[in-house]
Design a protein around this motif. Structure first.
Motif, PDB file in Angstrom:
ATOM      1  N   ARG A   1      31.053  36.512  37.215  1.00 61.22           N
ATOM      2  CA  ARG A   1      31.952  36.632  36.058  1.00 61.22           C
ATOM      3  C   ARG A   1      33.355  36.136  36.410  1.00 61.22           C
ATOM      4  O   ARG A   1      33.992  35.427  35.639  1.00 61.22           O
ATOM      5  CB  ARG A   1      31.979  38.084  35.580  1.00 61.22           C
ATOM      6  N   SER A   2      33.844  36.466  37.605  1.00 57.32           N
ATOM      7  CA  SER A   2      35.173  36.026  38.031  1.00 57.32           C
ATOM      8  C   SER A   2      35.225  34.513  38.235  1.00 57.32           C
ATOM      9  O   SER A   2      36.169  33.850  37.791  1.00 57.32           O
ATOM     10  CB  SER A   2      35.577  36.734  39.324  1.00 57.32           C
ATOM     11  N   ILE A   3      34.223  33.958  38.901  1.00 52.31           N
ATOM     12  CA  ILE A   3      34.170  32.508  39.096  1.00 52.31           C
ATOM     13  C   ILE A   3      34.188  31.804  37.739  1.00 52.31           C
ATOM     14  O   ILE A   3      34.934  30.852  37.519  1.00 52.31           O
ATOM     15  CB  ILE A   3      32.917  32.107  39.903  1.00 52.31           C
ATOM     16  N   ARG A   4      33.368  32.311  36.819  1.00 50.61           N
ATOM     17  CA  ARG A   4      33.309  31.709  35.482  1.00 50.61           C
ATOM     18  C   ARG A   4      34.642  31.823  34.751  1.00 50.61           C
ATOM     19  O   ARG A   4      35.008  30.924  33.985  1.00 50.61           O
ATOM     20  CB  ARG A   4      32.211  32.363  34.656  1.00 50.61           C
ATOM     21  N   SER A   5      35.381  32.900  34.988  1.00 45.41           N
ATOM     22  CA  SER A   5      36.658  33.079  34.283  1.00 45.41           C
ATOM     23  C   SER A   5      37.646  31.970  34.631  1.00 45.41           C
ATOM     24  O   SER A   5      38.553  31.683  33.850  1.00 45.41           O
ATOM     25  CB  SER A   5      37.258  34.452  34.584  1.00 45.41           C
ATOM     26  N   PHE A   6      37.470  31.342  35.788  1.00 44.61           N
ATOM     27  CA  PHE A   6      38.314  30.214  36.171  1.00 44.61           C
ATOM     28  C   PHE A   6      37.673  28.883  35.761  1.00 44.61           C
ATOM     29  O   PHE A   6      38.299  28.046  35.128  1.00 44.61           O
ATOM     30  CB  PHE A   6      38.580  30.219  37.672  1.00 44.61           C
ATOM     31  N   LEU A   7      36.411  28.694  36.130  1.00 45.48           N
ATOM     32  CA  LEU A   7      35.785  27.381  35.937  1.00 45.48           C
ATOM     33  C   LEU A   7      35.420  27.096  34.492  1.00 45.48           C
ATOM     34  O   LEU A   7      35.300  25.923  34.111  1.00 45.48           O
ATOM     35  CB  LEU A   7      34.562  27.237  36.843  1.00 45.48           C
ATOM     36  N   ASP A   8      35.249  28.116  33.675  1.00 48.19           N
ATOM     37  CA  ASP A   8      34.960  27.864  32.264  1.00 48.19           C
ATOM     38  C   ASP A   8      36.140  27.214  31.550  1.00 48.19           C
ATOM     39  O   ASP A   8      35.981  26.671  30.465  1.00 48.19           O
ATOM     40  CB  ASP A   8      34.556  29.156  31.546  1.00 48.19           C
ATOM     41  N   HIS A   9      37.329  27.249  32.162  1.00 46.87           N
ATOM     42  CA  HIS A   9      38.519  26.600  31.597  1.00 46.87           C
ATOM     43  C   HIS A   9      38.628  25.141  32.018  1.00 46.87           C
ATOM     44  O   HIS A   9      39.435  24.399  31.464  1.00 46.87           O
ATOM     45  CB  HIS A   9      39.797  27.331  32.037  1.00 46.87           C
ATOM     46  N   CYS A  10      37.848  24.735  33.017  1.00 55.18           N
ATOM     47  CA  CYS A  10      37.991  23.405  33.620  1.00 55.18           C
ATOM     48  C   CYS A  10      37.074  22.380  33.002  1.00 55.18           C
ATOM     49  O   CYS A  10      36.036  22.704  32.427  1.00 55.18           O
ATOM     50  CB  CYS A  10      37.617  23.466  35.097  1.00 55.18           C
ATOM     51  N   GLY A  11      37.452  21.136  33.245  1.00 51.67           N
ATOM     52  CA  GLY A  11      36.537  20.028  33.059  1.00 51.67           C
ATOM     53  C   GLY A  11      35.757  19.866  34.356  1.00 51.67           C
ATOM     54  O   GLY A  11      35.425  20.857  35.014  1.00 51.67           O
ATOM     55  N   PRO A  12      35.533  18.647  34.798  1.00 47.80           N
ATOM     56  CA  PRO A  12      34.771  18.417  36.024  1.00 47.80           C
ATOM     57  C   PRO A  12      35.441  19.026  37.255  1.00 47.80           C
ATOM     58  O   PRO A  12      36.670  19.082  37.357  1.00 47.80           O
ATOM     59  CB  PRO A  12      34.741  16.889  36.142  1.00 47.80           C
ATOM     60  N   THR A  13      34.608  19.479  38.178  1.00 50.18           N
ATOM     61  CA  THR A  13      35.089  20.006  39.459  1.00 50.18           C
ATOM     62  C   THR A  13      34.269  19.396  40.585  1.00 50.18           C
ATOM     63  O   THR A  13      33.162  18.909  40.374  1.00 50.18           O
ATOM     64  CB  THR A  13      34.946  21.547  39.536  1.00 50.18           C
ATOM     65  N   GLN A  14      34.837  19.448  41.782  1.00 55.02           N
ATOM     66  CA  GLN A  14      34.097  19.058  42.979  1.00 55.02           C
ATOM     67  C   GLN A  14      34.514  19.990  44.104  1.00 55.02           C
ATOM     68  O   GLN A  14      35.680  20.014  44.516  1.00 55.02           O
ATOM     69  CB  GLN A  14      34.366  17.609  43.364  1.00 55.02           C
ATOM     70  N   HIS A  15      33.557  20.771  44.590  1.00 57.01           N
ATOM     71  CA  HIS A  15      33.775  21.695  45.699  1.00 57.01           C
ATOM     72  C   HIS A  15      33.113  21.102  46.942  1.00 57.01           C
ATOM     73  O   HIS A  15      31.897  20.916  46.966  1.00 57.01           O
ATOM     74  CB  HIS A  15      33.179  23.065  45.387  1.00 57.01           C
ATOM     75  N   LEU A  16      33.908  20.777  47.935  1.00 51.63           N
ATOM     76  CA  LEU A  16      33.400  20.177  49.168  1.00 51.63           C
ATOM     77  C   LEU A  16      33.457  21.207  50.292  1.00 51.63           C
ATOM     78  O   LEU A  16      34.479  21.879  50.485  1.00 51.63           O
ATOM     79  CB  LEU A  16      34.225  18.954  49.546  1.00 51.63           C
TER      80      LEU A  16
END
Length: 149
Positions: free
Chosen positions: A57-72
């Motif tokens: 839920r916490s991860i989604r609270s940040f990433l649901d606001h974003c467009g594309p992401t890349q986690h390396l």
């Protein structure tokens, strides 16, 4: 049911990479293969979470606001001790703003440190800590004001 250490390391490494892919593809169910149901996570000052559902839920609270992401994930170091493992790695996470012709971006550099236990379903995180060492761009991409953590 202890695996040999090289098999355990491969499984834990795949789970780290699976975490990054899950975040970038928004495949939240994939995080069931990373976090134990009762896992604890620490994503910075004031973001201490208990349980897989709260973590997702916490991860989604940040990433649901974003467009594309890349986690390396890089420089992965895993230390197996029977049915327990400690892991650490570097992280570089790039986030773009959603729905903009010239999007703002936010990039975080840091590390993950984690404790893993082997159970019937395989290796799962019981404790996960993210430490951000450097940031570039605007936290507004994550739905935060510039002064929020």
């Amino acid at each position: 049911m202890t695996q040999d250490s090289s098999s355990a390391e491969r499984e834990i490494a795949r789970a780290h990479y699976g975490y990054a892919y899950a975040l970038d593809t928004r495949d939240w169910a994939q995080l069931d293969a990373v976090f134990d149901e009762s896992a604890q996570a620490h994503y910075g000052p004031g973001i201490d979470l208990s349980g897989r559902e709260a973590i997702v839920r916490s991860i989604r609270s940040f990433l649901d606001h974003c467009g594309p992401t890349q986690h390396l994930i890089g420089n992965l170091d895993i230390n197996i001790q029977g049915e327990r493992a400690n892991a650490r790695c570097y992280i570089r996470a790039h986030h773009l703003e959603r729905d903009s012709a010239s999007p703002k971006s936010y990039e975080a550099f840091g590390r993950y440190e984690s404790v893993w236990l082997q159970g019937p379903a395989g290796w799962r995180v019981t404790d996960w800590t993210m430490t951000v060492t450097h940031e570039v761009g605007s936290r507004e991409v994550l739905g935060l004001r510039a002064t929020e953590a």
